[in-house]
Scaffold this active site. Sequence first.
Site, short mmCIF file in Angstrom:
data_model
loop_
_atom_site.label_atom_id
_atom_site.label_comp_id
_atom_site.label_asym_id
_atom_site.label_seq_id
_atom_site.Cartn_x
_atom_site.Cartn_y
_atom_site.Cartn_z
N GLY A 220 -18.67 33.08 21.54
CA GLY A 220 -18.10 31.87 20.93
C GLY A 220 -17.87 32.07 19.46
N ASN A 221 -17.55 31.00 18.77
CA ASN A 221 -17.38 31.09 17.32
C ASN A 221 -17.88 29.82 16.64
OD1 ASN A 221 -15.12 29.15 17.14
ND2 ASN A 221 -14.05 30.71 18.34
N ARG A 222 -17.80 29.79 15.33
CA ARG A 222 -18.46 28.73 14.57
C ARG A 222 -17.59 27.49 14.33
NH1 ARG A 222 -20.66 31.35 9.31
NH2 ARG A 222 -21.23 29.18 8.94
N SER A 223 -16.45 27.41 14.96
CA SER A 223 -15.60 26.24 14.72
C SER A 223 -16.32 24.96 15.16
CB SER A 223 -14.30 26.38 15.51
OG SER A 223 -13.57 25.19 15.44
N ALA A 288 -9.92 27.32 17.09
CA ALA A 288 -10.28 28.72 16.83
C ALA A 288 -10.35 29.40 18.19
CB ALA A 288 -11.61 28.80 16.12
#
Length: 423
Positions: A220-223, A288
Site C-alpha cells: 500500500g502507500n501513505r495516501s 495514489a
Amino acid sequence: MNAPAVDGAPDSGRRRVVVGVAGGIAAYKSCALIRALTESGHQVRVVPTESALEFVGRATFEALSGNPVHTGVFTDVPQVPHVRLGQEADLVVIAPATADLMARAATGRADDLLSATLLTARCPVMFVPAMHTEMWEHPATVENVATLRRHGSIVVEPASGRLTGKDTGAGRLPEPDEIFALASLLLERADALPRDLAGRRLVISAGGTREPLDPVRFLGNRSSGKQGYALARLAAQRGAEVTLVAGAVAGLDDPAAVNVVKVQTAQQMGEAVTKHAVGADAVIMSAAVADFRPATFASSKIKKGAGEPDSIALTKNDDILAGLVQSRNDGNLSAETVIVGFAAETGDEQGDVLTYARAKLARKGCDLLVVNAVGDGKAFEVDHNDGWLLAADGSETALAHGSKALMASRVLDALRPLLPRPS
Ligand code: CTP
C-alpha cells in the site's frame, strides 16, 4: 483585528463565527461543530431558536462557546445584539437549518435573534439543512432554497442516509467534521462555494490502492485520501453530480451528496473510473495508484518458514490516467472530457520538482496537472498543502500554502473554464 495566521494558512486565525441552531433533532450535532470552531481559536456566538432549546439546553451552548446565549431581541438591549452579532461576524453558519428557519430567512422575517442576525450579516452565510426528505423536496422548500441562494447565501447539499426514526433519504445533516471543513474554507476564502458546477458530472478518484499479497498482507502507500475527498465534497457543494472512486483512506466519512464507489486495488479503481468516466465532463485522478502489484496472489497466508524469505515478484499496473487520455484520443470518451492528473514529486540531483512535473504532464497527456512536493512531512497525511498547477497550454500557477479544501477550490476554479459548454 485578526490574530496572526495559524499553521501558516492565510486567514486561519481567530475569527468571529455565529453558529445559528434551529429546532430539529440534529441540533445535538451542532455541539461538535461549536467545539471544533472554538478549539481552532475562533470566537463563537451561538444563536439558537426557541425550539432549538427543546433539543439542547442553553447551558450546553454557553459552556461550549464560552459566551452568553439568547434567543430573543429584548435581552442586552443596550448592546443591540440583533444588529451587532450579524454586522460583526466573519461567518454565520446555521446547523441544522430547518425548513421553517429557511422559510423565515427567505422572506426576510426578523422575529427572533437568529432571523434578525441573518438580515444584518454581510459576511458569508451558510445554511446546513436537516429535515425529512419530503420537507426537503417540497416545492416550498425548493423555492426557499433557490431564493436564499439568489440572495447570496450558501445552502449546503444535505447528506442522504438515516433520518429520525426509520426513514432514509436526502435531508440528513452532514457530519460535523464536514460542516467544520466547509466553514473553515469560507473563513480562508469567502467566495469558495459558488454554484458554478451545477449540471456537471465529475469523477474523482482518491486514496491509495492496496495490492494483495495473500489474504492478510498487501502493498500500500501513505495516501490519506484527504485531497480527493476535499475535491469531491467541494465539487458537490458547487452543484456537480460527483462520483468518488475511493481506495484506502484514513477513516474519512463519505462526503454529503456524493456517490461513493469503494475499491481496493488499482485494477478495481481502473475499472470503476473507466466505467463512470463515460459521459462525465471531467475526471480528476487524485488517487495514489500503485504502479506495481505482486505478480502472484497466495490464496492462503504465506508462512514465515525457517529459511530466508522469498523476494516478491512484481508486475506493472495499467496507468489509469494515461488510459483515459488514450480513450479520449480513440473516441471512446468524449473529446470534451477534461482530464486532470496529480503528481507527488520529490526533486533529485537530475532535476527539481517542476522539471519532473513538466515531463509528467507531457508524458500523461492530461489537461491539468496538480503538483505537490512530497517528503519532509509534506502532502501525505497532513491537512495543509501547496504546489503548482500546470496546464497543457503551458501555463503554470503556484498554489499558495493552505488547507486541502483551499487547494481543491483552486483546482476546481482552474478546471471550470475548461469544461464543455452545457448543452
Ligand atoms: N496514475 C494512474 N495510474 C497509475 C499510476 C498513476 O492513473 N497506475 C495517476 C495518478 O492518479 C496521478 C498521476 O497518474 O494522477 C501521476 O501519478 P504518479 O504516481 O505521480 O506518476 P507515475 O506515472 O506513477 O510516475 P512516477 O511514479 O514514475 O513518478
